[in-house]
Design a protein around this motif. Structure first.
Motif, PDB file in Angstrom:
ATOM      1  N   LEU A 108     -30.655  66.820 -35.023  1.00 16.78           N
ATOM      2  CA  LEU A 108     -31.240  65.909 -36.011  1.00 16.78           C
ATOM      3  C   LEU A 108     -30.450  64.606 -36.097  1.00 16.78           C
ATOM      4  O   LEU A 108     -31.032  63.514 -36.199  1.00 16.78           O
ATOM      5  CB  LEU A 108     -31.291  66.592 -37.379  1.00 16.78           C
ATOM      6  CG  LEU A 108     -32.276  67.767 -37.507  1.00 16.78           C
ATOM      7  CD1 LEU A 108     -32.132  68.436 -38.863  1.00 16.78           C
ATOM      8  CD2 LEU A 108     -33.715  67.299 -37.301  1.00 16.78           C
ATOM      9  N   ALA A 140     -37.269  63.215 -37.285  1.00 12.57           N
ATOM     10  CA  ALA A 140     -36.146  63.906 -37.913  1.00 12.57           C
ATOM     11  C   ALA A 140     -36.508  64.401 -39.312  1.00 12.57           C
ATOM     12  O   ALA A 140     -36.166  65.534 -39.688  1.00 12.57           O
ATOM     13  CB  ALA A 140     -34.929  62.982 -37.968  1.00 12.57           C
ATOM     14  N   CYS A 153     -27.372  76.557 -36.901  1.00 11.16           N
ATOM     15  CA  CYS A 153     -27.497  75.348 -37.723  1.00 11.16           C
ATOM     16  C   CYS A 153     -26.631  74.213 -37.197  1.00 11.16           C
ATOM     17  O   CYS A 153     -26.959  73.030 -37.389  1.00 11.16           O
ATOM     18  CB  CYS A 153     -27.132  75.649 -39.169  1.00 11.16           C
ATOM     19  SG  CYS A 153     -28.142  76.911 -39.967  1.00 11.16           S
ATOM     20  N   GLY A 171     -37.033  68.260 -40.183  1.00  7.25           N
ATOM     21  CA  GLY A 171     -36.073  68.737 -41.170  1.00  7.25           C
ATOM     22  C   GLY A 171     -36.745  69.530 -42.281  1.00  7.25           C
ATOM     23  O   GLY A 171     -36.243  70.571 -42.709  1.00  7.25           O
ATOM     24  N   CYS A 172     -37.900  69.062 -42.746  1.00 13.53           N
ATOM     25  CA  CYS A 172     -38.659  69.813 -43.755  1.00 13.53           C
ATOM     26  C   CYS A 172     -39.140  71.151 -43.187  1.00 13.53           C
ATOM     27  O   CYS A 172     -39.087  72.190 -43.873  1.00 13.53           O
ATOM     28  CB  CYS A 172     -39.840  68.983 -44.239  1.00 13.53           C
ATOM     29  SG  CYS A 172     -39.380  67.465 -45.098  1.00 13.53           S
ATOM     30  N   TYR A 221     -37.685  72.825 -40.864  1.00  6.85           N
ATOM     31  CA  TYR A 221     -36.511  73.690 -40.698  1.00  6.85           C
ATOM     32  C   TYR A 221     -36.097  74.312 -42.029  1.00  6.85           C
ATOM     33  O   TYR A 221     -35.666  75.471 -42.073  1.00  6.85           O
ATOM     34  CB  TYR A 221     -35.368  72.867 -40.114  1.00  6.85           C
ATOM     35  CG  TYR A 221     -34.250  73.684 -39.538  1.00  6.85           C
ATOM     36  CD1 TYR A 221     -34.424  74.399 -38.358  1.00  6.85           C
ATOM     37  CD2 TYR A 221     -33.007  73.748 -40.166  1.00  6.85           C
ATOM     38  CE1 TYR A 221     -33.400  75.154 -37.819  1.00  6.85           C
ATOM     39  CE2 TYR A 221     -31.981  74.500 -39.636  1.00  6.85           C
ATOM     40  CZ  TYR A 221     -32.187  75.197 -38.458  1.00  6.85           C
ATOM     41  OH  TYR A 221     -31.163  75.952 -37.930  1.00  6.85           O
ATOM     42  N   THR A 250     -28.698  72.573 -34.479  1.00  4.72           N
ATOM     43  CA  THR A 250     -29.859  71.891 -35.063  1.00  4.72           C
ATOM     44  C   THR A 250     -29.440  70.644 -35.823  1.00  4.72           C
ATOM     45  O   THR A 250     -30.095  69.600 -35.744  1.00  4.72           O
ATOM     46  CB  THR A 250     -30.622  72.848 -35.984  1.00  4.72           C
ATOM     47  OG1 THR A 250     -30.938  74.048 -35.267  1.00  4.72           O
ATOM     48  CG2 THR A 250     -31.907  72.214 -36.472  1.00  4.72           C
ATOM     49  N   GLY A 251     -28.344  70.742 -36.573  1.00  3.13           N
ATOM     50  CA  GLY A 251     -27.847  69.551 -37.265  1.00  3.13           C
ATOM     51  C   GLY A 251     -27.436  68.455 -36.305  1.00  3.13           C
ATOM     52  O   GLY A 251     -27.698  67.264 -36.534  1.00  3.13           O
TER      53      GLY A 251
END
Length: 306
Positions: free
Chosen positions: A40, A52, A33, A56-57, A59, A36-37
């Motif tokens: 984004l 993004a 995470c 994000g949705c 993910y 990934t964060g």
């Protein structure tokens, strides 16, 4: 995505290298995470809000699926659990690589020209990078054309599936051939056959913002690696902590382990199967020998019936 908010091509390559190294050296599902964060946030800083938000949705959906698989035994007959974990772990690479692929071709060609790359290599790389976005745009155009002619109704697609497929493939293939001709003419008109380094209107050199972004990418990858190593060290130190939790001091724990190992040693009355056997040839203690130690310690010829 606005061109003025986009990072320079060297920064994008460095970001891709950082996330690739982080995913390769790491193996923790939860710590992914962090990467990934960071990916984004990397897209948000370039004002690529649409990608993004959509990813994000997606993910969050992957997180819910992993939670169901881990704690509730969720099993999906169509979409395997392996693919859920694969998309979860490779999400940073997908985000950063897609941002690099969708970079304007002029910026890519200008950067590669400064590196003295051969012109055929530059043209081939640009074609590969722009293939999927171009095909997506052309498919959308074919879909709009079919919708204007009333050929996208559900009844039409179900009643005539082969004919509907023909309506899609024929104009799509013709458009691909036209694009190939236009690409070759455009390359010749822009001096692709001319030797030497060519200039570009889209050339963008790295500034202070780009250097800060590159340092942030390296910092996120290093923090991910540090958390990974600290988690491994904590897992390796767990047995020593368990001894203190049991109320035993380290010397007492050592004595307990020594007593446990002595309990598995063969009794003095046991005989070896042959004079040349080593101590490893003794039979392991069974439940019967533990309940009747005196009878088991006798030689085989002097044992009576139970």
């Amino acid at each position: 995505m606005r061109a003025d908010a986009s990072f320079a091509v060297p920064v994008k390559l460095w970001a891709l290298l950082c996330v690739f190294a982080g995913v390769t050296i790491g193996g923790n599902v939860l710590l992914t995470c962090i990467l990934t964060g960071g990916a984004l946030l990397y897209l948000v800083l370039q004002r690529n809000f649409r990608l993004a938000a959509s990813y994000g949705c997606f993910y969050l959906l992957l997180a819910l699926l992993l939670y169901g698989i881990r704690f509730h035994g969720l099993h999906m007959p169509v979409f395997s659990e392996f693919y859920v974990l694969m998309f979860w772990n490779l999400s940073p690479i997908f985000l950063v690589s897609w941002d690099l692929i969708t970079t304007p071709p002029g910026m890519l060609s200008a950067f590669l020209s400064r590196l003295r790359m051969p012109t055929p290599f530059i043209l081939g790389l640009l074609v590969v990078f722009r293939f999927f976005p171009t095909m997506r745009t052309e498919l959308k155009g074919v879909g709009r054309s079919m919708k204007n002619r009333g050929l996208t109704a559900a009844g039409q697609l179900l009643a005539h599936p082969v004919q509907s497929m023909e309506y899609v493939l024929v104009p799509f293939l013709l458009r691909v051939l036209q694009l190939a001709d236009q690409l070759s003419v455009s390359a010749v008109a822009r001096g692709a056959e001319r030797p030497g380094v060519r200039g570009s209107y889209y050339e963008k050199r790295a500034g202070a913002r780009d250097h800060i972004a590159a340092a942030a990418c390296a910092l996120v990858t290093a923090s991910y690696r540090r958390e990974r190593l600290s988690g491994t060290h904590r897992a390796g130190a767990a047995p020593h902590g368990s001894e203190k939790e049991d109320g035993k001091s380290p010397p007492a724990a050592e004595n307990a382990r020594a007593e446990g190992s002595a309990a598995h040693r063969p009794p003095s009355g046991w005989r070896r199967s042959s004079p040349t056997c080593s101590t490893s040839s003794y039979a392991a203690p069974t439940v019967f020998s533990q309940r009747y130690p005196k009878w088991s310690a006798l030689p085989a010829g002097k044992r009576g019936r139970s």
